[in-house]
Design a protein around this motif. Structure first.
Motif, PDB file in Angstrom:
ATOM      1  N   ILE A   1       0.852  -1.199   0.000  1.00 61.55           N
ATOM      2  CA  ILE A   1       0.000   0.000   0.000  1.00 61.55           C
ATOM      3  C   ILE A   1       0.884   1.244   0.000  1.00 61.55           C
ATOM      4  CG2 ILE A   1      -1.631   1.357   1.374  1.00 61.55           C
ATOM      5  CD1 ILE A   1      -2.829  -1.372   2.306  1.00 61.55           C
ATOM      6  N   ALA A   2       1.928   1.243   0.809  1.00 60.64           N
ATOM      7  CA  ALA A   2       2.848   2.382   0.861  1.00 60.64           C
ATOM      8  C   ALA A   2       3.498   2.608  -0.505  1.00 60.64           C
ATOM      9  CB  ALA A   2       3.910   2.161   1.934  1.00 60.64           C
ATOM     10  N   ASP A   3       3.878   1.530  -1.187  1.00 62.05           N
ATOM     11  CA  ASP A   3       4.459   1.660  -2.530  1.00 62.05           C
ATOM     12  C   ASP A   3       3.478   2.330  -3.483  1.00 62.05           C
ATOM     13  OD1 ASP A   3       6.796   0.386  -1.706  1.00 62.05           O
ATOM     14  OD2 ASP A   3       6.206  -1.573  -2.535  1.00 62.05           O
ATOM     15  N   ARG A   4       2.209   1.933  -3.410  1.00 59.37           N
ATOM     16  CA  ARG A   4       1.190   2.522  -4.294  1.00 59.37           C
ATOM     17  C   ARG A   4       0.940   3.985  -3.945  1.00 59.37           C
ATOM     18  NH1 ARG A   4      -1.183  -2.773  -3.952  1.00 59.37           N
ATOM     19  NH2 ARG A   4      -2.595  -2.119  -2.312  1.00 59.37           N
ATOM     20  N   VAL A   5       0.920   4.312  -2.658  1.00 57.31           N
ATOM     21  CA  VAL A   5       0.722   5.708  -2.245  1.00 57.31           C
ATOM     22  C   VAL A   5       1.894   6.560  -2.724  1.00 57.31           C
ATOM     23  CG1 VAL A   5       0.584   7.266  -0.251  1.00 57.31           C
ATOM     24  CG2 VAL A   5      -0.784   5.174  -0.299  1.00 57.31           C
TER      25      VAL A   5
ATOM     26  N   ARG B   1       9.408  14.851  -0.669  1.00 55.41           N
ATOM     27  CA  ARG B   1      10.539  14.812   0.258  1.00 55.41           C
ATOM     28  C   ARG B   1      10.461  13.580   1.152  1.00 55.41           C
ATOM     29  NH1 ARG B   1      11.587  17.375   5.610  1.00 55.41           N
ATOM     30  NH2 ARG B   1      13.830  17.504   5.794  1.00 55.41           N
ATOM     31  N   ARG B   2       9.272  13.262   1.632  1.00 53.49           N
ATOM     32  CA  ARG B   2       9.095  12.083   2.489  1.00 53.49           C
ATOM     33  C   ARG B   2       9.430  10.813   1.706  1.00 53.49           C
ATOM     34  NH1 ARG B   2       6.729  11.231   7.142  1.00 53.49           N
ATOM     35  NH2 ARG B   2       5.761  13.264   7.166  1.00 53.49           N
ATOM     36  N   VAL B   3       8.978  10.728   0.451  1.00 52.21           N
ATOM     37  CA  VAL B   3       9.280   9.562  -0.391  1.00 52.21           C
ATOM     38  C   VAL B   3      10.797   9.449  -0.580  1.00 52.21           C
ATOM     39  CG1 VAL B   3       9.064   8.588  -2.715  1.00 52.21           C
ATOM     40  CG2 VAL B   3       7.049   9.530  -1.578  1.00 52.21           C
ATOM     41  N   ALA B   4      11.442  10.564  -0.887  1.00 52.34           N
ATOM     42  CA  ALA B   4      12.894  10.542  -1.095  1.00 52.34           C
ATOM     43  C   ALA B   4      13.627  10.125   0.177  1.00 52.34           C
ATOM     44  CB  ALA B   4      13.368  11.912  -1.565  1.00 52.34           C
TER      45      ALA B   4
END
Length: 104
Positions: free
Chosen positions: A34-38, A82-85
């Motif tokens: 789910i986190a990957d999709r978000v 930024r959070r993803v990075a």
């Protein structure tokens, strides 16, 4: 923050109080998917928003209200990206460190 199976993953959302959320584990479960999709959706929306920003800023008839709204959405999107990075950078560091003989 460490788990037995590695570093905790910074998730692409926050708790209701704005604090970061983390996932412990190997990263193959439902929450990880789910986190990957978000993350994918957040990055895609950032790209669309950049295109919209270019169009809006090129239009000299854009109002200050429109530009303000755009700036607010850009700030939100930049925070997401930024959070993803940060999350992906941590995982890259973890996988690089796991390859080293001494585990550091």
């Amino acid at each position: 923050m460490r788990a037995d199976s590695g570093e905790a993953r910074l998730l692409p959302w926050t708790a209701a109080d704005g604090k970061p959320c983390y996932l412990l584990g190997g990263g193959a479960g439902t929450v990880s998917r789910i986190a990957d999709r978000v993350e994918s959706a957040q990055l895609s929306m950032a790209g669309h928003l950049l295109g919209h920003a270019a169009d809006l800023l090129a239009d000299r008839r854009s109002t200050s209200v429109q530009v303000h709204y755009l700036a607010c959405r850009l700030v939100e999107s930049l925070g997401d990206v930024r959070r993803v990075a940060e999350s992906r950078g941590r995982r890259l560091d973890e996988s690089s460190n796991a390859d080293e003989p001494d585990g550091r």
